[in-house]
Design an enzyme around this catalytic site. Structure first.
Site, PDB file in Angstrom:
ATOM      1  CG  HIS A 152      -1.629  -1.279   1.467  1.00  0.00           C
ATOM      2  ND1 HIS A 152      -2.764  -1.670   0.806  1.00  0.00           N
ATOM      3  CD2 HIS A 152      -1.308  -2.299   2.303  1.00  0.00           C
ATOM      4  CE1 HIS A 152      -3.127  -2.881   1.233  1.00  0.00           C
ATOM      5  NE2 HIS A 152      -2.248  -3.285   2.125  1.00  0.00           N
ATOM      6  CB  SER A 282      12.834  21.374 -14.343  1.00  0.00           C
ATOM      7  OG  SER A 282      11.979  22.487 -14.244  1.00  0.00           O
TER       8      SER A 282
END
Length: 477
Positions: A152, A282
């Site tokens: 999870h 970026s």
């Protein structure tokens, strides 16, 4: 590159030259001519009035396709197959009258599609085997490196970096098994006529059933196949395309899972995909190292998984012996599925080959959680020293909550070991507790599982396909 019309990113950015050639016009039309030669040879061998001189003329011009003649002819007749029959006849005047004898358009079109898909699957297999080979090296190198496992995406019992890689490998191995089964089951359409009844050959061979029965097997053998489909309408069943693209979609799903894990690990700064010295992460944030290759794997994989719906719907909606609503869809969905998977596997090869592992970061994350995971062992040691199991379980639960609150609410380090050492119910010193903090004690059989998996599952596959190994992927952008 043309700048005034749409160009497919699959060919310009993602797919290799090898896969592009397989789905190129050159491959297609040269295969048409090979099929016409195989048909003429078969008909001659079965007794039709076809000469060796005519067949040799066809062979002499099997490769030098006069595209200009075919293109001009198609403007007149609006039929691609008949345009190429005409163009071939211009080059082969002696054989002109026997080209495509008894066949329908699907004889060249559909048989070629099967041949091309098989070639595409062969290249996909080669790249898939090399991905497994690279992952095997990675798994072996890091089989003993403890790392925090997640269920999870919450910290769970530790595993090893190498064991996690075997999970990726197992899915790719399943894909390879599916690919080999489908590729091995592919058959040609053969030459069955306009509705699959072979009526034209009934006429050509004066009803000689023994000779007619030999046509398809002989053509299959000449084209490198074991057999043709026993029955068909005008086309081979479009379910064949569904089976092939389902294999591609399976590979895409496995690659997507792999890329997701890499992206999450890169966020954790534990494992990183290759990042070149001049690469920009970026345009605004110069420090960024984005997992762009893994993101591209995920992006292309989603395309392939949804693309598999195309042949399924096409297969389901074919009417009787044939309709033509399959044609435009097949021209797009089948090649693009192959081109995209080709790009995906090149990216997987590139990423695995350059994966960077950061053991110190992995250890830091693991040690921050390990005291919680070691509580059962600590409790057992305390019981052996005379403690009460139920009482100790409650004490550990309470202390774990205190330590967890300190980590989450105060942003401080996990001090569970200090809390346990200070509790006289346990009778354990901090030094004794810290001795139990060896991460390798908590990975279970992970290293053994890696060795067994590589030996029993992967090594035989790599040995069987050793002639395919040694591939290095080139990434265009």
């Amino acid at each position: 590159m043309s700048t005034d019309r749409y160009v497919s990113p699959l060919s310009e950015r993602y797919a290799s030259k090898e896969m592009q050639y397989i789905f190129s016009p050159d491959m297609k039309f040269k295969t048409w001519r090979k099929l016409w030669i195989a048909l003429a040879e078969t008909e001659k061998e079965l007794g039709l009035n076809i000469t060796e001189e005519q067949i040799q003329e066809l062979r002499d011009h099997a490769e030098d396709i006069n595209y200009d003649v075919a293109k001009e002819r198609e403007k007149v007749v609006r039929h691609d197959v008949m345009s190429h029959v005409y163009a071939y006849g211009v080059q082969c005047p002696k054989a002109k009258g026997i080209i495509h004898l008894g066949a329908t358009s699907c004889y060249v079109g559909d048989n070629t599609d099967i041949i091309i898909m098989r070639e595409g699957l062969r290249l996909v297999k080669k790249k898939l085997v090399n991905v497994l080979n690279e992952l095997a090296s990675f798994a072996a190198a890091y089989k003993n490196q403890p790392t925090l496992a997640f269920t999870h995406f919450q910290p769970a019992q530790p595993t090893t970096v190498g064991k996690r890689a075997t999970l990726w490998m197992q899915e790719f191995l399943m894909d390879l098994e599916d690919l080999e089964y489908v590729m091995g089951s592919l058959k040609l359409l053969g030459s069955k006529g306009t509705t699959g009844t072979q009526a034209s050959f009934q006429e050509l061979f004066d009803g000689d059933q023994e000779k007619i029965d030999k046509i398809d097997p002989m053509i299959a053998k000449k084209m490198g196949f074991e057999a043709c489909y026993a029955v068909s309408g005008q086309t081979y069943s479009r379910k064949v395309d569904t089976r092939v693209l389902n294999v591609l979609a399976g590979i895409a799903a496995s690659a997507h899972k792999f890329s997701n894990d890499i992206r999450l690990l890169q966020h954790l700064k534990e494992v990183e995909e290759p990042f070149e010295k001049t690469q920009i992460g970026s345009s605004a944030m110069a420090y960024k190292r984005n997992p762009m290759r893994s993101e591209r794997i995920a992006s292309l994989s989603r395309y392939v998984m949804t693309d598999a719906l195309n042949p399924a719907i096409t297969s389901a909606t074919q009417w009787f012996e044939r309709t033509l609503d399959d044609s435009a869809n097949k021209r797009l969905s089948v090649p693009e599925g192959f081109l995209a998977v080709d790009g995906i596997l090149d990216l997987c090869l590139n990423v695995v080959d350059g994966l960077v592992v950061y053991p110190k970061v992995i250890e830091k994350h693991l040690m921050a959680e390990l005291p919680f995971m070691a509580t059962e062992n600590i409790m057992m040691d305390a019981v052996k020293a005379g403690g009460d199991r139920q009482e100790l379980h409650e004490r550990i639960r309470t202390l774990s909550m205190q330590a967890g609150k300190r980590v989450k609410e105060e942003g401080k380090d996990n001090n569970l070991l200090e809390l346990i050492a200070a509790d006289p119910a346990f009778g354990l010193s901090l030094e004794k507790l810290q001795e139990s903090m060896d991460p390798s004690k908590y990975v279970g059989r992970a290293p053994i599982q890696v060795d067994a998996f590589l030996k029993n599952q992967i090594k035989p596959v790599l040995e069987e396909n050793k002639e395919l190994l040694g591939l290095k992927a080139e990434i265009n952008v």
